[in-house]
Design a protein around this motif. Structure first.
Motif, PDB file in Angstrom:
ATOM      1  N   SER A 125       1.061  -1.388  -0.037  1.00 32.62           N
ATOM      2  CA  SER A 125       0.414  -0.291  -0.320  1.00 32.62           C
ATOM      3  C   SER A 125       0.613   1.334  -0.334  1.00 32.62           C
ATOM      4  O   SER A 125       0.399   2.482   0.199  1.00 32.62           O
ATOM      5  N   ASN A 169       2.777   3.900  -1.407  1.00 33.94           N
ATOM      6  CA  ASN A 169       4.008   4.766  -2.569  1.00 33.94           C
ATOM      7  C   ASN A 169       5.086   4.828  -2.603  1.00 33.94           C
ATOM      8  O   ASN A 169       5.768   4.242  -3.573  1.00 33.94           O
ATOM      9  N   THR A 215      -8.605   3.188  -4.451  1.00 31.36           N
ATOM     10  CA  THR A 215      -8.363   4.580  -3.842  1.00 31.36           C
ATOM     11  C   THR A 215      -8.306   4.882  -4.774  1.00 31.36           C
ATOM     12  O   THR A 215      -8.706   4.820  -6.084  1.00 31.36           O
ATOM     13  N   GLU A 243      -6.738   6.613  -5.961  1.00 31.48           N
ATOM     14  CA  GLU A 243      -5.505   6.905  -7.088  1.00 31.48           C
ATOM     15  C   GLU A 243      -5.585   6.789  -8.393  1.00 31.48           C
ATOM     16  O   GLU A 243      -4.943   6.697  -8.799  1.00 31.48           O
ATOM     17  N   TYR A 252       2.266   1.746  -7.397  1.00 29.48           N
ATOM     18  CA  TYR A 252       1.210   0.976  -5.903  1.00 29.48           C
ATOM     19  C   TYR A 252       0.281   1.676  -7.425  1.00 29.48           C
ATOM     20  O   TYR A 252      -0.906   0.702  -7.075  1.00 29.48           O
ATOM     21  N   ASN A 293      -7.503   9.444   1.283  1.00 24.64           N
ATOM     22  CA  ASN A 293      -6.377   9.280   2.534  1.00 24.64           C
ATOM     23  C   ASN A 293      -6.899   8.867   3.744  1.00 24.64           C
ATOM     24  O   ASN A 293      -7.492   9.705   4.518  1.00 24.64           O
ATOM     25  N   LYS A 299       3.745   6.035   7.005  1.00 20.78           N
ATOM     26  CA  LYS A 299       2.385   7.281   6.126  1.00 20.78           C
ATOM     27  C   LYS A 299       3.163   8.778   6.863  1.00 20.78           C
ATOM     28  O   LYS A 299       3.547   8.443   7.120  1.00 20.78           O
ATOM     29  N   PHE A 300       2.075   8.874   5.727  1.00 25.94           N
ATOM     30  CA  PHE A 300       2.150  10.532   6.039  1.00 25.94           C
ATOM     31  C   PHE A 300       2.196  11.395   7.529  1.00 25.94           C
ATOM     32  O   PHE A 300       2.969  11.593   7.904  1.00 25.94           O
ATOM     33  N   ARG A 334       3.823   9.434  10.769  1.00 23.57           N
ATOM     34  CA  ARG A 334       5.400   9.417  10.220  1.00 23.57           C
ATOM     35  C   ARG A 334       5.104  10.916  11.203  1.00 23.57           C
ATOM     36  O   ARG A 334       6.562  10.904  11.822  1.00 23.57           O
ATOM     37  N   ARG A 384       8.788  15.863   7.895  1.00 22.94           N
ATOM     38  CA  ARG A 384       9.625  16.177   7.189  1.00 22.94           C
ATOM     39  C   ARG A 384       8.454  16.089   5.719  1.00 22.94           C
ATOM     40  O   ARG A 384       7.761  15.200   5.565  1.00 22.94           O
ATOM     41  N   TYR A 395       7.841  16.381   2.022  1.00 24.53           N
ATOM     42  CA  TYR A 395       8.594  15.992   0.671  1.00 24.53           C
ATOM     43  C   TYR A 395       7.968  17.778  -0.680  1.00 24.53           C
ATOM     44  O   TYR A 395       6.702  18.092   0.180  1.00 24.53           O
ATOM     45  N   ARG A 438      -4.431  16.327  -0.181  1.00 26.12           N
ATOM     46  CA  ARG A 438      -4.520  14.820   0.021  1.00 26.12           C
ATOM     47  C   ARG A 438      -6.061  15.361   0.875  1.00 26.12           C
ATOM     48  O   ARG A 438      -6.122  16.132   1.800  1.00 26.12           O
ATOM     49  N   ASN A 445      -0.532  19.610   2.733  1.00 25.28           N
ATOM     50  CA  ASN A 445       0.142  18.850   3.467  1.00 25.28           C
ATOM     51  C   ASN A 445       0.520  19.329   4.235  1.00 25.28           C
ATOM     52  O   ASN A 445       0.855  19.335   5.808  1.00 25.28           O
ATOM     53  N   ARG A 495       8.806  13.116  -3.562  1.00 28.36           N
ATOM     54  CA  ARG A 495       8.777  11.676  -4.436  1.00 28.36           C
ATOM     55  C   ARG A 495       8.488  12.393  -5.666  1.00 28.36           C
ATOM     56  O   ARG A 495       8.109  13.440  -6.522  1.00 28.36           O
ATOM     57  N   HIS A 524       5.430  13.276  -7.763  1.00 30.76           N
ATOM     58  CA  HIS A 524       4.269  13.030  -6.581  1.00 30.76           C
ATOM     59  C   HIS A 524       3.532  13.648  -7.279  1.00 30.76           C
ATOM     60  O   HIS A 524       3.638  14.826  -7.825  1.00 30.76           O
TER      61      HIS A 524
HETATM   62  O1  TDX Z   1       7.360  11.700   5.256  1.00 34.02           O
HETATM   63  C1  TDX Z   1       6.303  12.667   4.294  1.00 34.02           C
HETATM   64  N1  TDX Z   1       5.983  13.687   4.031  1.00 34.02           N
HETATM   65  C2  TDX Z   1       5.414  13.829   3.234  1.00 34.02           C
HETATM   66  O2  TDX Z   1       5.385  15.072   2.757  1.00 34.02           O
HETATM   67  C3  TDX Z   1       5.448  11.304   3.711  1.00 34.02           C
HETATM   68  C4  TDX Z   1       5.591   9.420   4.592  1.00 34.02           C
HETATM   69  C5  TDX Z   1       4.636  11.716   2.920  1.00 34.02           C
HETATM   70  N2  TDX Z   1       4.610  13.269   2.166  1.00 34.02           N
HETATM   71  C6  TDX Z   1       3.366  13.700   1.761  1.00 34.02           C
HETATM   72  C7  TDX Z   1       3.198  12.683   0.273  1.00 34.02           C
HETATM   73  C8  TDX Z   1       1.978  12.665  -0.561  1.00 34.02           C
HETATM   74  O3  TDX Z   1       1.894  14.182  -0.588  1.00 34.02           O
HETATM   75  O4  TDX Z   1       2.674  13.275   2.709  1.00 34.02           O
HETATM   76  C9  TDX Z   1       1.291  12.722   1.535  1.00 34.02           C
HETATM   77  C10 TDX Z   1       0.660  11.553   2.473  1.00 34.02           C
HETATM   78  O5  TDX Z   1       1.659  10.418   1.655  1.00 34.02           O
HETATM   79  P1  TDX Z   1       1.103   8.972   1.940  1.00 34.02           P
HETATM   80  O6  TDX Z   1       0.819   9.430   3.265  1.00 34.02           O
HETATM   81  O7  TDX Z   1       2.896   8.336   1.875  1.00 34.02           O
HETATM   82  O8  TDX Z   1      -0.108   8.999   0.971  1.00 34.02           O
HETATM   83  P2  TDX Z   1      -0.681   8.559  -0.100  1.00 34.02           P
HETATM   84  O9  TDX Z   1       0.921   8.503  -1.370  1.00 34.02           O
HETATM   85  O10 TDX Z   1      -1.429  10.012  -0.510  1.00 34.02           O
HETATM   86  O11 TDX Z   1      -1.448   7.296  -0.304  1.00 34.02           O
HETATM   87  C11 TDX Z   1      -2.320   7.441   0.628  1.00 34.02           C
HETATM   88  O12 TDX Z   1      -3.963   7.373  -0.083  1.00 34.02           O
HETATM   89  C12 TDX Z   1      -4.190   6.548  -1.058  1.00 34.02           C
HETATM   90  C13 TDX Z   1      -1.756   5.550   0.932  1.00 34.02           C
HETATM   91  O13 TDX Z   1      -0.553   5.127   1.352  1.00 34.02           O
HETATM   92  C14 TDX Z   1      -2.746   4.880   0.048  1.00 34.02           C
HETATM   93  O14 TDX Z   1      -2.466   2.897   0.279  1.00 34.02           O
HETATM   94  C15 TDX Z   1      -3.914   5.112  -0.748  1.00 34.02           C
HETATM   95  O15 TDX Z   1      -4.208   3.921  -1.773  1.00 34.02           O
END
Ligand code: TDX
Ligand code: NAD
Length: 331
Positions: free
Chosen positions: A82, A84, A121, A123, A148, A177, A187-188, A191, A203, A205, A212, A247, A271, A274
């Motif tokens: 799950s 990305n 999802t 996505e 993913y 999300n 996950k964001f 974390r 942190r 990105y 989201r 974010n 990312r 992204h």
């Molecule tokens: O440390 C971080 N900093 C950051 O800015 C991380 C881990 C992520 N991010 C950003 C990336 C995304 O814009 O935050 C946002 C959310 O990131 P994720 O938690 O990795 O979620 P996302 O990639 O949006 O995907 C999630 O939602 C849809 C789930 O992980 C998926 O399983 C779901 O399908």
């Protein structure tokens, strides 16, 4: 319907779904989970043993899958790779579990005439521009960006094809999300919460401007149950709770909630590929099935912070290794 097979029931959303079934229904539940790095036996151990059984197995294992599907009246399919970021480093497990695993399950459901609900999802629809008022609907064309999301899109299309070609009794849902208890700290939101609890800085990105559409995991799960019980066969339902936030806004809210200055975060490497923005129009789910969300983001987020504060024993053992992996990508 008496017995439901929940794949991925030891993961974040699946474990909360099992909890939802135990509290809100009389259904018997069997969890089928391979206990990958993202699966947690402790998340299912607390359920009453006369309601929930656990089977340790892989959804790509046709023998195990056939046996468990044969005994169920319905399958709710959460199991997936799950994350990305992981899919950018090593796509292969995503193809195995998300594509071949889903294929293995729908073949068994077809053989046994079992009701099937596929959890997916938003996505799969790709992304939206930041300044675009549009939101995803059930009519939005598929346009996934990452390994993913492309494997999730492939699994959705397999389920749709099995409905049309073989009469599989399936429904699908595509959700935005999720946040809440038991989410892996890669996950964001978890974390950043665990960074703050650990005295580290959040942190973000890139510039933190990506958007989201956040929904509490219990709201996702009440919608999945509504689709399982009252959804029309062959239909897709989008699930979302009007929770769009950048974010940066989420991190600022966490910093405020946890008593730290609003600018106490780091901008880190973006990312690759992204997605800019996700946003769900859940009109079909709301009007056809009468579903409404119960959580507001502010109190849901505060409760989630408290959950991670109380469950340090659970996340602490994997914190160092998770951060070490991110450090390799400058994140
Ligand atoms: O440390 C971080 N900093 C950051 O800015 C991380 C881990 C992520 N991010 C950003 C990336 C995304 O814009 O935050 C946002 C959310 O990131 P994720 O938690 O990795 O979620 P996302 O990639 O949006 O995907 C999630 O939602 C849809 C789930 O992980 C998926 O399983 C779901 O399908
Ligand atoms: P997760 O990574 O927390 O949990 C996945 C679970 O599946 C784990 O328990 C893992 O052990 C299990 N699993 C993985 N591979 C398996 C295999 N081959 N056989 C059996 N079990 C296996 O994931 P999650 O965040 O709970 O997501 C659950 C589902 O919801 C996924 O299908 C995901 O695409 C979808 N979804 C997630 C979000 C989100 O925000 N997290 C949003 C929309 C949709």
């Amino acid at each position: 319907m008496q017995r439901v097979l929940v794949t991925g029931g030891a993961g974040f959303i699946g474990a909360n779904f099992v909890d939802h079934l135990v509290v809100h229904t009389d259904l018997q539940v069997t969890v089928l989970d391979a206990l990958t790095y993202a699966g947690h036996r402790e998340a299912v151990d607390g359920f009453p043993s006369d309601r929930v059984a656990f089977v340790h197995g892989d959804i790509t294992d046709a023998e195990v899958v056939d046996r468990e599907v044969a005994e169920a009246d319905a399958v709710v399919h959460f199991a997936a790779e799950s994350h990305n970021d992981n899919s950018l480093h090593d796509p292969r497990p995503f193809l195995d579990t998300n594509v071949i695993g889903t294929y293995t399950l729908i073949e068994a459901a077809r053989r046994h005439g079992t009701r099937f609900h596929h959890v997916s999802t938003d996505e799969v629809y790709g992304d939206l521009e930041l300044d675009d008022p549009a939101r995803f609907t059930e009519q939005t064309p598929y346009n996934p960006s990452s390994p993913y999301s492309s494997t999730k899109a492939a699994s959705d299309l397999l389920v749709r094809a099995w409905v049309r070609s073989f009469g599989l009794q399936a429904t699908l849902s595509n959700c935005s999300n999720n946040y809440g208890p038991w989410q892996h700290i890669e996950k964001f939101i978890p974390r950043q919460i665990t960074n703050l609890l650990d005295g580290r800085r959040p942190r973000l990105y890139g510039e933190g401007k990506n958007v989201r559409d956040w929904i509490h995991v219990d709201d996702h799960n009440s919608a999945v149950l509504a689709v399982l019980q009252r959804g029309r066969i062959g239909e897709t339902y989008l699930i979302g709770a009007d929770g769009e936030r950048s974010n940066k806004q989420v991190v600022e809210q966490l910093l405020t909630t946890m008593g730290r200055p609003r600018d106490d975060y780091d901008l880190v490497a973006d990312r690759p590929g992204h997605d800019l923005r996700y946003a769900i129009d859940a009109t079909k789910l709301r009007t056809e099935l009468g579903w409404t969300p119960r959580y507001d983001f502010d109190s849901g987020l505060a409760a989630t912070v408290e959950w991670y504060r109380r469950h340090e024993d659970w996340w602490r053992p994997v914190k160092e290794a998770t951060e070490a992996r991110y450090a390799k990508s400058g994140q």
